[in-house]
Design a protein around this motif. Structure first.
Motif, mmCIF file in Angstrom:
data_model
loop_
_atom_site.group_PDB
_atom_site.id
_atom_site.type_symbol
_atom_site.label_atom_id
_atom_site.label_comp_id
_atom_site.label_asym_id
_atom_site.label_seq_id
_atom_site.Cartn_x
_atom_site.Cartn_y
_atom_site.Cartn_z
ATOM 1 N N THR A 138 0.835 -1.206 0.000
ATOM 2 C CA THR A 138 0.000 0.000 0.000
ATOM 3 C C THR A 138 0.871 1.258 0.000
ATOM 4 N N GLN A 139 2.162 1.086 0.216
ATOM 5 C CA GLN A 139 3.050 2.251 0.283
ATOM 6 C C GLN A 139 4.256 2.045 -0.626
ATOM 7 N N ASP A 140 3.997 1.905 -1.934
ATOM 8 C CA ASP A 140 5.089 1.758 -2.884
ATOM 9 C C ASP A 140 5.745 3.134 -3.064
ATOM 10 N N ARG A 169 10.869 8.289 1.785
ATOM 11 C CA ARG A 169 9.939 7.840 2.832
ATOM 12 C C ARG A 169 8.486 7.969 2.380
ATOM 13 N N THR A 170 7.693 6.985 2.771
ATOM 14 C CA THR A 170 6.291 6.963 2.344
ATOM 15 C C THR A 170 5.381 7.588 3.381
ATOM 16 N N HIS A 171 5.914 7.808 4.583
ATOM 17 C CA HIS A 171 5.135 8.445 5.654
ATOM 18 C C HIS A 171 6.116 9.065 6.649
ATOM 19 N N THR A 172 5.582 9.849 7.580
ATOM 20 C CA THR A 172 6.451 10.473 8.575
ATOM 21 C C THR A 172 6.640 9.560 9.787
ATOM 22 N N SER A 173 6.021 8.366 9.748
ATOM 23 C CA SER A 173 6.123 7.457 10.899
ATOM 24 C C SER A 173 7.560 7.060 11.264
ATOM 25 N N PRO A 174 8.509 6.980 10.296
ATOM 26 C CA PRO A 174 9.874 6.656 10.710
ATOM 27 C C PRO A 174 10.449 7.629 11.743
ATOM 28 N N HIS A 185 6.471 10.608 0.059
ATOM 29 C CA HIS A 185 6.419 10.239 -1.367
ATOM 30 C C HIS A 185 5.719 8.890 -1.537
ATOM 31 N N ARG A 186 4.908 8.792 -2.574
ATOM 32 C CA ARG A 186 4.277 7.498 -2.869
ATOM 33 C C ARG A 186 4.177 7.317 -4.370
ATOM 34 N N ASN A 187 4.121 6.043 -4.765
ATOM 35 C CA ASN A 187 3.894 5.744 -6.175
ATOM 36 C C ASN A 187 2.405 5.863 -6.471
ATOM 37 N N PHE A 190 -6.414 -0.961 10.213
ATOM 38 C CA PHE A 190 -5.175 -1.719 10.435
ATOM 39 C C PHE A 190 -3.950 -0.916 10.037
ATOM 40 N N PHE A 191 -2.993 -0.843 10.917
ATOM 41 C CA PHE A 191 -1.645 -0.393 10.586
ATOM 42 C C PHE A 191 -0.686 -1.341 11.285
ATOM 43 N N PRO A 192 0.416 -1.721 10.638
ATOM 44 C CA PRO A 192 1.313 -2.699 11.256
ATOM 45 C C PRO A 192 1.896 -2.219 12.576
ATOM 46 N N PHE A 193 2.045 -0.899 12.741
ATOM 47 C CA PHE A 193 2.753 -0.370 13.905
ATOM 48 C C PHE A 193 1.839 0.055 15.037
ATOM 49 N N THR A 194 0.537 -0.140 14.882
ATOM 50 C CA THR A 194 -0.380 0.151 15.998
ATOM 51 C C THR A 194 -1.340 -1.014 16.194
ATOM 52 N N GLU A 195 -1.715 -1.238 17.442
ATOM 53 C CA GLU A 195 -2.674 -2.293 17.762
ATOM 54 C C GLU A 195 -3.373 -1.937 19.061
ATOM 55 N N GLY A 225 -5.264 8.361 10.366
ATOM 56 C CA GLY A 225 -5.059 7.048 10.964
ATOM 57 C C GLY A 225 -4.431 7.195 12.340
ATOM 58 N N CYS A 226 -4.712 6.214 13.191
ATOM 59 C CA CYS A 226 -4.131 6.281 14.534
ATOM 60 C C CYS A 226 -4.194 4.918 15.212
ATOM 61 N N GLY A 227 -3.657 4.849 16.400
ATOM 62 C CA GLY A 227 -3.756 3.603 17.153
ATOM 63 C C GLY A 227 -2.839 3.613 18.353
ATOM 64 N N MET A 228 -2.875 2.510 19.117
ATOM 65 C CA MET A 228 -1.969 2.350 20.248
ATOM 66 C C MET A 228 -0.695 1.700 19.720
ATOM 67 N N PHE A 254 0.295 6.190 22.180
ATOM 68 C CA PHE A 254 -0.507 6.219 20.950
ATOM 69 C C PHE A 254 0.217 7.001 19.867
ATOM 70 N N ALA A 255 -0.222 6.765 18.638
ATOM 71 C CA ALA A 255 0.372 7.473 17.499
ATOM 72 C C ALA A 255 -0.745 7.807 16.528
ATOM 73 N N PHE A 256 -0.477 8.796 15.711
ATOM 74 C CA PHE A 256 -1.450 9.150 14.675
ATOM 75 C C PHE A 256 -0.721 9.815 13.521
ATOM 76 N N GLY A 257 -1.344 9.783 12.365
ATOM 77 C CA GLY A 257 -0.729 10.435 11.209
ATOM 78 C C GLY A 257 -1.811 11.016 10.323
ATOM 79 N N MET A 258 -1.583 12.268 9.882
ATOM 80 C CA MET A 258 -2.609 12.890 9.035
ATOM 81 C C MET A 258 -1.989 13.544 7.812
HETATM 82 N N1 DAH Z 1 1.677 6.285 8.478
HETATM 83 C C1 DAH Z 1 0.290 6.107 8.136
HETATM 84 C C2 DAH Z 1 0.118 6.379 6.660
HETATM 85 O O1 DAH Z 1 0.913 6.992 6.067
HETATM 86 C C3 DAH Z 1 -0.560 7.081 8.935
HETATM 87 C C4 DAH Z 1 -0.586 6.657 10.353
HETATM 88 C C5 DAH Z 1 -1.561 5.809 10.812
HETATM 89 C C6 DAH Z 1 0.351 7.104 11.217
HETATM 90 C C7 DAH Z 1 -1.612 5.389 12.118
HETATM 91 C C8 DAH Z 1 0.321 6.719 12.548
HETATM 92 C C9 DAH Z 1 -0.671 5.861 12.966
HETATM 93 O O2 DAH Z 1 1.215 7.103 13.420
HETATM 94 O O3 DAH Z 1 -0.686 5.464 14.278
HETATM 95 O O4 DAH Z 1 -0.887 5.982 6.129
#
Ligand code: DAH
Length: 371
Positions: free
Chosen positions: A172-174, A193-198, A220-222, A274-279, A315-318, A337-341
């Motif tokens: 989903t993040q090529d 990088r495909t997201h700021t989560s790193p 950046h994303r494809n 679902f996100f791999p890094f939150t549950e 998106g967000c999660g624990m 918790f984390a979130f990304g917008m």
């Molecule tokens: N990194 C996710 C994305 O690019 C957005 C995201 C979702 C960030 C959940 C988070 C999170 O930190 O907890 O789609």
């Protein structure tokens, strides 16, 4: 021999040129020989005295003597010479007195009553403006700002965020990978990088809990560009890790943030995701700001929320305990918790923009509306 004004018999242009040239040459020389106030008075009188000054002689010997058909031209030239002599006399005095001549002052006069030149003020780009607004909301909650590189390793962008190699969530993040890295281990290979989560991982590597950070940046994303997609866009990531952080804290924080960004009447709803890094993970939806959450507008279905009354926003999660394993945090002691917008997505909603490409085309007519 000092210069004396010659009688003219030839009044052709060429002869006048020659005569004027000689006169100006003499003027120049005599001016530069002036070194005292007394010299200057003599110089002035020699050239400008009514009675028999050089200019008076020029008048008599050139202008008055000129035949009728040459009068006009001679008159013009004599006037020019007169102006030059006056300037030179002026400038010579200024030189020995050490100040600017009145001729130069006149030349350089500035009319301070003229309207000034208006320099257009620059303004923040709507994406940056929105990003700063989001940052402001979280700063007020005590979050600090962290940034990370846009060219990231596979490890930070995927592996440490619990995307194992070949995990389908990676699809989903090529993105673009730097070429020629086949000899490196996968985790060290560079990509955009495909997201700021790193930045979450980089932050937890260098800080111990409690952590409250907000991470803005470009990603950046494809994705082929269209009205809602762009291969480059911006995100703001958030991370809070401490003892006893619960899903309630996450809900309260994001509910407050959405109200701060979109107005206090906005409601939020958390939808399983679902996100791999939150549950567990959730998508946050806000009540539609166009129809007030009713799903209908102007007597028909609301187009902005597809008549559902809700708009999905982030998106967000624990934080998944596996992630703590990568950064030496003890999941038995801390939680978070984390979130990304997406910043463009929020700007589109806030400003009613109907095409994400407008943010990147650089058309001033569009951009200046946000100034
Ligand atoms: N990194 C996710 C994305 O690019 C957005 C995201 C979702 C960030 C959940 C988070 C999170 O930190 O907890 O789609």
């Amino acid at each position: 021999m000092p210069y004396s004004v010659p009688k003219l018999t030839d009044f052709s242009s060429a002869a006048l040129d020659a005569a004027a040239g000689e006169l100006l040459f003499a003027l120049e020389q005599e001016s530069s020989a002036v070194s005292s106030e007394n010299d200057w008075k003599n110089f002035r009188d020699r050239w400008m005295a009514r009675k028999n000054g050089v200019l008076t002689q020029v008048n008599d010997l050139w202008l008055k003597a000129a035949p009728k058909d040459a009068k006009r031209e001679v008159g013009q030239r004599v006037n020019e010479l007169k102006a030059k002599v006056e300037r030179s006399v002026d400038a010579t005095l200024a030189r020995i007195q050490g100040g600017p001549s009145s001729a130069r002052l006149a030349d350089e006069r500035v009319d301070v009553t003229l309207p000034g030149i208006r320099r257009p003020l620059g303004a923040q780009h709507p994406v940056i403006k929105t990003m700063n607004e989001i940052i402001g909301v979280f700063r007020n909650l005590g979050y600090s700002v962290e940034e990370g590189p846009e060219i990231e390793t596979d490890y930070y962008n995927f592996e440490a965020l619990n995307f194992p190699p070949n995990h389908p969530a990676r699809d989903t993040q090529d993105t673009l990978f730097i070429a020629g890295q086949d000899s490196k281990p996968l985790r060290d290979r560079l990509l955009l990088r495909t997201h700021t989560s790193p930045v979450q991982i980089r932050t937890m590597e260098k800080m111990k809990p409690p952590v409250r950070v907000i991470c803005p940046g470009k990603v950046h994303r494809n994705d082929a560009p269209d009205a809602t997609h762009s291969p480059i866009f911006h995100q703001v990531e958030g991370l809070a890790v401490d003892t006893n952080i619960t899903f309630c804290d996450l809900k309260g924080t994001l509910d407050h943030a959405m109200k701060a960004l979109f107005g206090s009447s906005v409601k939020t709803r958390f939808y399983p995701s679902f996100f791999p890094f939150t549950e567990p993970s959730a998508d946050v939806q806000i009540s539609c700001i166009f129809c007030g959450g009713t799903g209908t507008r102007d007597g028909g279905p609301c187009r902005n929320c597809k008549a559902s009354g809700w708009i999905e926003l982030l998106g967000c999660g624990m934080v998944d305990p596996n992630v703590y394993g990568f950064v030496d945090y003890d999941p038995k002691k801390v939680s978070g918790f984390a979130f990304g917008m997406g910043v463009e997505r929020i700007a589109i909603l806030k400003y009613g923009v109907d095409d994400i490409q407008l943010f990147f085309n650089g058309d001033v007519r569009f951009l200046e509306q946000f100034a």
